[in-house]
Write a protein that holds these residues in place. Structure first.
Motif, PDB file in Angstrom:
ATOM      1  N   ALA A  90       0.824  -1.205   0.000  1.00  0.00           N
ATOM      2  CA  ALA A  90       0.000   0.000   0.000  1.00  0.00           C
ATOM      3  C   ALA A  90       0.860   1.258   0.000  1.00  0.00           C
ATOM      4  N   PHE A  91       1.937   1.252   0.765  1.00  0.00           N
ATOM      5  CA  PHE A  91       2.844   2.402   0.799  1.00  0.00           C
ATOM      6  C   PHE A  91       3.465   2.642  -0.574  1.00  0.00           C
ATOM      7  N   ARG A  92       3.780   1.581  -1.272  1.00  0.00           N
ATOM      8  CA  ARG A  92       4.411   1.722  -2.574  1.00  0.00           C
ATOM      9  C   ARG A  92       3.438   2.297  -3.598  1.00  0.00           C
ATOM     10  N   TYR A  93       2.177   1.871  -3.544  1.00  0.00           N
ATOM     11  CA  TYR A  93       1.171   2.434  -4.444  1.00  0.00           C
ATOM     12  C   TYR A  93       0.993   3.924  -4.193  1.00  0.00           C
ATOM     13  N   ALA A  94       1.019   4.326  -2.920  1.00  0.00           N
ATOM     14  CA  ALA A  94       0.770   5.720  -2.569  1.00  0.00           C
ATOM     15  C   ALA A  94       2.023   6.579  -2.631  1.00  0.00           C
ATOM     16  N   ALA A  95       3.178   5.959  -2.868  1.00  0.00           N
ATOM     17  CA  ALA A  95       4.447   6.694  -2.965  1.00  0.00           C
ATOM     18  C   ALA A  95       4.695   7.534  -1.724  1.00  0.00           C
ATOM     19  N   ILE A  96       4.439   6.943  -0.564  1.00  0.00           N
ATOM     20  CA  ILE A  96       4.647   7.631   0.710  1.00  0.00           C
ATOM     21  C   ILE A  96       5.760   6.925   1.471  1.00  0.00           C
ATOM     22  N   ASP A  97       6.600   7.713   2.136  1.00  0.00           N
ATOM     23  CA  ASP A  97       7.721   7.153   2.872  1.00  0.00           C
ATOM     24  C   ASP A  97       7.254   6.438   4.133  1.00  0.00           C
ATOM     25  N   TYR A  98       7.907   5.339   4.430  1.00  0.00           N
ATOM     26  CA  TYR A  98       7.608   4.583   5.635  1.00  0.00           C
ATOM     27  C   TYR A  98       8.891   3.950   6.156  1.00  0.00           C
ATOM     28  N   GLN A 148       8.148  16.117 -10.896  1.00  0.00           N
ATOM     29  CA  GLN A 148       8.934  17.225 -10.356  1.00  0.00           C
ATOM     30  C   GLN A 148       8.046  18.357  -9.848  1.00  0.00           C
ATOM     31  N   ASP A 149       6.925  18.588 -10.536  1.00  0.00           N
ATOM     32  CA  ASP A 149       6.083  19.730 -10.185  1.00  0.00           C
ATOM     33  C   ASP A 149       4.977  19.401  -9.201  1.00  0.00           C
ATOM     34  N   LYS A 150       4.492  18.146  -9.206  1.00  0.00           N
ATOM     35  CA  LYS A 150       3.370  17.780  -8.348  1.00  0.00           C
ATOM     36  C   LYS A 150       3.269  16.261  -8.208  1.00  0.00           C
ATOM     37  N   ILE A 151       2.350  15.833  -7.349  1.00  0.00           N
ATOM     38  CA  ILE A 151       2.049  14.416  -7.200  1.00  0.00           C
ATOM     39  C   ILE A 151       0.773  14.129  -7.973  1.00  0.00           C
ATOM     40  N   HIS A 152       0.830  13.160  -8.892  1.00  0.00           N
ATOM     41  CA  HIS A 152      -0.327  12.804  -9.692  1.00  0.00           C
ATOM     42  C   HIS A 152      -0.935  11.500  -9.154  1.00  0.00           C
ATOM     43  N   SER A 164      11.775   3.426 -19.592  1.00  0.00           N
ATOM     44  CA  SER A 164      12.905   3.775 -18.732  1.00  0.00           C
ATOM     45  C   SER A 164      13.835   4.774 -19.395  1.00  0.00           C
ATOM     46  N   ASN A 165      14.335   5.683 -18.567  1.00  0.00           N
ATOM     47  CA  ASN A 165      15.386   6.611 -18.999  1.00  0.00           C
ATOM     48  C   ASN A 165      16.352   6.740 -17.821  1.00  0.00           C
ATOM     49  N   VAL A 166      17.285   5.796 -17.730  1.00  0.00           N
ATOM     50  CA  VAL A 166      18.252   5.680 -16.638  1.00  0.00           C
ATOM     51  C   VAL A 166      17.488   5.551 -15.316  1.00  0.00           C
ATOM     52  N   ASN A 167      17.567   6.548 -14.430  1.00  0.00           N
ATOM     53  CA  ASN A 167      16.888   6.463 -13.131  1.00  0.00           C
ATOM     54  C   ASN A 167      15.505   7.110 -13.135  1.00  0.00           C
ATOM     55  N   TYR A 168      15.014   7.431 -14.332  1.00  0.00           N
ATOM     56  CA  TYR A 168      13.683   8.034 -14.465  1.00  0.00           C
ATOM     57  C   TYR A 168      12.775   7.080 -15.239  1.00  0.00           C
ATOM     58  N   THR A 169      11.473   7.206 -15.023  1.00  0.00           N
ATOM     59  CA  THR A 169      10.487   6.427 -15.768  1.00  0.00           C
ATOM     60  C   THR A 169       9.435   7.372 -16.321  1.00  0.00           C
ATOM     61  N   GLU A 170       9.146   7.231 -17.616  1.00  0.00           N
ATOM     62  CA  GLU A 170       8.109   8.053 -18.241  1.00  0.00           C
ATOM     63  C   GLU A 170       6.858   7.207 -18.456  1.00  0.00           C
ATOM     64  N   LYS A 177      -1.485  11.988 -22.183  1.00  0.00           N
ATOM     65  CA  LYS A 177      -0.720  12.619 -21.114  1.00  0.00           C
ATOM     66  C   LYS A 177       0.568  11.841 -20.864  1.00  0.00           C
ATOM     67  N   ARG A 178       1.606  12.550 -20.455  1.00  0.00           N
ATOM     68  CA  ARG A 178       2.874  11.925 -20.085  1.00  0.00           C
ATOM     69  C   ARG A 178       3.303  12.444 -18.725  1.00  0.00           C
ATOM     70  N   ILE A 179       3.870  11.558 -17.917  1.00  0.00           N
ATOM     71  CA  ILE A 179       4.379  11.945 -16.602  1.00  0.00           C
ATOM     72  C   ILE A 179       5.743  11.301 -16.406  1.00  0.00           C
ATOM     73  N   VAL A 180       6.728  12.100 -16.018  1.00  0.00           N
ATOM     74  CA  VAL A 180       8.074  11.589 -15.754  1.00  0.00           C
ATOM     75  C   VAL A 180       8.281  11.529 -14.237  1.00  0.00           C
ATOM     76  N   VAL A 181       8.753  10.381 -13.769  1.00  0.00           N
ATOM     77  CA  VAL A 181       8.914  10.130 -12.341  1.00  0.00           C
ATOM     78  C   VAL A 181      10.354   9.724 -12.059  1.00  0.00           C
ATOM     79  N   SER A 182      10.920  10.207 -10.957  1.00  0.00           N
ATOM     80  CA  SER A 182      12.315   9.892 -10.619  1.00  0.00           C
ATOM     81  C   SER A 182      12.416   8.593  -9.832  1.00  0.00           C
ATOM     82  N   ARG A 183      11.916   7.523 -10.438  1.00  0.00           N
ATOM     83  CA  ARG A 183      12.081   6.174  -9.905  1.00  0.00           C
ATOM     84  C   ARG A 183      12.379   5.255 -11.071  1.00  0.00           C
ATOM     85  N   THR A 184      13.033   4.130 -10.791  1.00  0.00           N
ATOM     86  CA  THR A 184      13.437   3.231 -11.869  1.00  0.00           C
ATOM     87  C   THR A 184      12.265   2.404 -12.380  1.00  0.00           C
TER      88      THR A 184
END
Length: 247
Positions: A90-98, A148-152, A164-170, A177-184
């Protein structure tokens, strides 16, 4: 100094965690602590803090019961939880630190690093996390993506593919719509793999429901619902054929 509050119903856990913060995060000042939902809510209503370390399951309710009482959440939250497979998912789906009990120093340092680098309001994430925890036997429908700008907060069914784009995922969606996230991509393969997504190439994770064709010539590639051609790696080819036969 960063002002913090710890809410946990186990006194020894609070003592140990305060010692960890003294050693690994000397810039964090624990200004107060509470042992439960009611005590914590009273405390937070009259106190300005930067970060809350919050246990999930306590004697008089859950951490979410506490958050529901508060009129707003103007601070960052790092949840502390016992090792529970469903909770972790559940934490991983919500992208919240635990942090898992007992708290690992390296994980504490990493969580605090994220805290210092992000100033997003995560109220929607907390709602998504609570929703995910409650539906243990249901298929997860939404996912939080930290751009980078908000949480979607997105519908998983609307994702066509991830690249994949190195350490980013599009992420690519049905509405273009496209969203780039700084996770692998590996992170999202672990999350979405059981929801009908398949890694067909080192750089591509696709929603199998969005596959239109598999073209076998020239090494093989998939035609997705948005018309894009996605290469299939040689070592994945047999697995892709098997997967398509089972759709």
């Amino acid at each position: 100094m960063i002002r913090a509050v710890i809410i946990d119903d186990i006194e020894q856990a609070r003592i140990t965690f305060k010692k960890d913060l003294e050693v690994y995060a000397p810039d964090i000042q624990v200004v107060d602590e509470a042992s439960g939902v009611v005590e914590g809510a009273k405390l937070l209503k009259h106190m300005k803090i930067d970060i809350l370390f919050l246990d999930i399951q306590m004697q008089d309710g859950s951490g979410f019961d506490l958050l529901d009482i508060l009129p707003e959440i103007p601070f960052k939250i790092i949840f502390i939880t016992a090792s529970d497979a469903h909770a972790i998912k559940a934490f991983r789906y919500a992208a919240i630190d635990y942090l898992l009990k007992p708290v690992d120093p390296d994980e504490l340092i990493e969580a605090l690093k994220k805290f210092r680098n992000h100033n997003h309001n995560e109220q929607d994430n907390y709602r998504l996390l609570n929703e995910s925890l409650k539906q243990s036997n249901k298929v997860q429908e939404r996912l939080a993506l930290h751009a980078q700008d908000k949480i979607h907060i997105v519908q998983i069914a609307d994702i066509i593919r991830c690249e994949s784009n190195v350490n980013y995922t599009e992420f690519f969606f049905t509405n273009s719509k496209r969203i780039v996230v700084s996770r692998t991509l590996k992170d999202f393969e672990d999350i979405l793999g059981e929801l009908g997504f398949f890694r067909v190439h080192q750089s591509h994770l696709v929603n199998t429901k969005m596959i239109q064709e598999f073209v076998k010539v020239e090494g093989g590639h998939l035609i997705m619902s948005d018309g894009k051609m996605i290469p299939v790696s040689t070592r994945k080819r047999a697995d892709v054929v098997k997967m398509l036969e089972q759709l």
